[in-house]
Design a protein around this motif. Structure first.
Motif, PDB file in Angstrom:
ATOM      1  N   ILE A 197       0.849  -1.185   0.000  1.00  0.00           N
ATOM      2  CA  ILE A 197       0.000   0.000   0.000  1.00  0.00           C
ATOM      3  C   ILE A 197       0.888   1.238   0.000  1.00  0.00           C
ATOM      4  CG2 ILE A 197      -1.829   1.221   1.231  1.00  0.00           C
ATOM      5  CD1 ILE A 197      -2.615  -1.490   2.483  1.00  0.00           C
TER       6      ILE A 197
ATOM      7  N   VAL B 181       1.107   5.342   0.314  1.00  0.00           N
ATOM      8  CA  VAL B 181       0.423   6.588   0.694  1.00  0.00           C
ATOM      9  C   VAL B 181       1.440   7.727   0.765  1.00  0.00           C
ATOM     10  CG1 VAL B 181      -1.366   5.366   2.006  1.00  0.00           C
ATOM     11  CG2 VAL B 181       0.654   6.191   3.188  1.00  0.00           C
TER      12      VAL B 181
ATOM     13  N   CYS C 127      -2.797   5.235  -2.934  1.00  0.00           N
ATOM     14  CA  CYS C 127      -3.732   6.202  -2.349  1.00  0.00           C
ATOM     15  C   CYS C 127      -4.170   7.253  -3.379  1.00  0.00           C
ATOM     16  CB  CYS C 127      -3.045   6.860  -1.142  1.00  0.00           C
ATOM     17  SG  CYS C 127      -3.702   8.456  -0.671  1.00  0.00           S
TER      18      CYS C 127
ATOM     19  N   THR D 166      -6.157   9.918  -2.987  1.00  0.00           N
ATOM     20  CA  THR D 166      -6.068  11.294  -2.486  1.00  0.00           C
ATOM     21  C   THR D 166      -4.649  11.829  -2.687  1.00  0.00           C
ATOM     22  OG1 THR D 166      -7.630  10.617  -0.784  1.00  0.00           O
ATOM     23  CG2 THR D 166      -6.535  12.733  -0.459  1.00  0.00           C
ATOM     24  N   CYS D 167      -3.679  10.947  -2.459  1.00  0.00           N
ATOM     25  CA  CYS D 167      -2.267  11.355  -2.564  1.00  0.00           C
ATOM     26  C   CYS D 167      -1.891  11.634  -4.017  1.00  0.00           C
ATOM     27  CB  CYS D 167      -1.370  10.272  -1.971  1.00  0.00           C
ATOM     28  SG  CYS D 167      -1.947   9.712  -0.352  1.00  0.00           S
TER      29      CYS D 167
ATOM     30  N   SER E 294      -6.641   3.347  -4.791  1.00  0.00           N
ATOM     31  CA  SER E 294      -7.456   2.877  -3.677  1.00  0.00           C
ATOM     32  C   SER E 294      -7.833   4.038  -2.768  1.00  0.00           C
ATOM     33  CB  SER E 294      -6.694   1.807  -2.908  1.00  0.00           C
ATOM     34  OG  SER E 294      -7.560   1.155  -2.018  1.00  0.00           O
ATOM     35  N   ASN E 295      -8.628   3.725  -1.758  1.00  0.00           N
ATOM     36  CA  ASN E 295      -9.096   4.783  -0.865  1.00  0.00           C
ATOM     37  C   ASN E 295      -8.923   4.342   0.592  1.00  0.00           C
ATOM     38  OD1 ASN E 295     -11.422   3.167   0.025  1.00  0.00           O
ATOM     39  ND2 ASN E 295     -12.058   3.453  -2.101  1.00  0.00           N
ATOM     40  N   MET E 296      -9.200   5.260   1.504  1.00  0.00           N
ATOM     41  CA  MET E 296      -8.960   5.003   2.918  1.00  0.00           C
ATOM     42  C   MET E 296      -9.810   3.850   3.460  1.00  0.00           C
ATOM     43  SD  MET E 296      -6.730   6.006   4.956  1.00  0.00           S
ATOM     44  CE  MET E 296      -6.089   7.665   4.834  1.00  0.00           C
TER      45      MET E 296
ATOM     46  N   ILE F  24      -7.969   0.690   2.358  1.00  0.00           N
ATOM     47  CA  ILE F  24      -6.647   0.639   2.987  1.00  0.00           C
ATOM     48  C   ILE F  24      -6.777   0.269   4.469  1.00  0.00           C
ATOM     49  CG2 ILE F  24      -4.659   2.064   3.678  1.00  0.00           C
ATOM     50  CD1 ILE F  24      -4.936   3.477   0.950  1.00  0.00           C
TER      51      ILE F  24
END
Lengths: 82, 202
Positions: free
Chosen positions: B133, B135, B165, B167-168, B184-186, B189
């Motif tokens: 993962i 981020v 991530c 958002t990142c 992917s998203n929180m 994750i």
């Protein structure tokens, strides 16, 4: 185990991590294809980082010429298992 | 129906009893294994399923009953004892969370080369991570110009999930440069991290 383990590579080992960083910069800027990996156990049990290249004569020559030109100290190992 | 009473037995005894019974069973003969602890149920179930048997489990009054029809013949040399160790199943293999594109705190050049060497070695290790993962600045490891791209692609091909991530990617404006894995998203994750038996922060 992946097949990659059976492939033989050519490795460049340097006297210090600072030389590795210089060598990496040099190879990258001249687009010499290489991979940063830990020093294989077959070469040394010390913790260290090595530059791995395909065992292709042209690539090896290109790399050695570049390192020599910039007077970087290194040891070259052929046909080492990943 | 043959019953194997493995109550009170500790690993690897229930596995050995099951293996023996299965070896001696006729085709399609049904067996019932009685166990009194959850771990033994999991080990025996895993052993049976990995060896092509159809299994059904039910629990009654603190006892577990595993029903199996002797379907497939057991291959020779199966080490039933090995199923005591749960360290090699997919679920137990580690999840790795890359919180930055460097390894450790210190000079950037050193952290970068350590991370590169770390990821480039991952395809060669015995127990492959189940998920990687990425981020925050870790996402840079998954982009088109990353030095670790080839290794990550190799891992993905051999079954490791790579999650990046969203958002990142959005923050760094790098969505169109993502070269491996899926966005992917929180929610996902967090789910994967909490389900993981082991999380490694390189």
């Amino acid at each position: 185990m992946s097949n990659q383990n059976k492939i033989l590579f050519s490795y460049f080992i340097f006297p210090s991590i600072h030389t590795v960083l210089k060598a990496e910069k040099l190879l990258k800027s001249h687009a010499v294809s290489h991979t940063i990996v830990p020093v294989p156990k077959a070469i040394s049990s010390n913790c260290g980082v090595a530059v791995r290249v395909q065992p292709d004569e042209a690539i090896v020559l290109q790399a050695t010429a570049l390192l020599d030109k910039h007077q970087l100290k290194y040891k070259h190992y052929q046909n080492i298992k990943a | 129906m043959k019953t194997i009473d493995a109550r009170g037995q500790i690993c690897p005894k229930p596995l050995i009893m099951t293996k023996k019974a299965l070896k001696n069973a006729r085709q399609n003969e049904s067996l019932q294994i009685i166990l009194d602890n959850e771990t033994a149920v999991q080990n025996v179930t895993r052993f049976l399923q990995d060896n092509g048997q159809e299994v059904s489990v039910h629990k009654k009054d603190h006892l577990h009953y595993i029903a199996v029809n002797a379907k497939e013949e057991l291959p020779d040399g199966i080490e039933a004892e090995a199923y005591c160790d749960t360290g090699t199943t997919k679920n137990e293999s580690p999840v790795m969370l890359f919180k930055q594109n460097k390894m450790g705190h210190g000079p950037e050049a050193l952290g970068t080369i350590l991370m590169t060497a770390f990821i480039n070695t991952l395809p060669e290790i015995t127990l492959k991570p189940q998920k990687l993962i990425f981020v925050n600045s870790g996402i840079f490891l998954t982009l088109t110009d990353s030095d670790t791209l080839e290794a990550l692609k190799t891992l993905e091909k051999s079954g490791t999930d790579i999650l990046v991530c969203g958002t990142c990617l959005d923050f760094f404006n790098k969505k169109n440069q993502l070269a491996v894995g899926k966005v992917s998203n929180m929610h996902d994750i967090l789910e994967y991290l909490t389900l993981a038996a082991k999380v490694i922060y390189p």
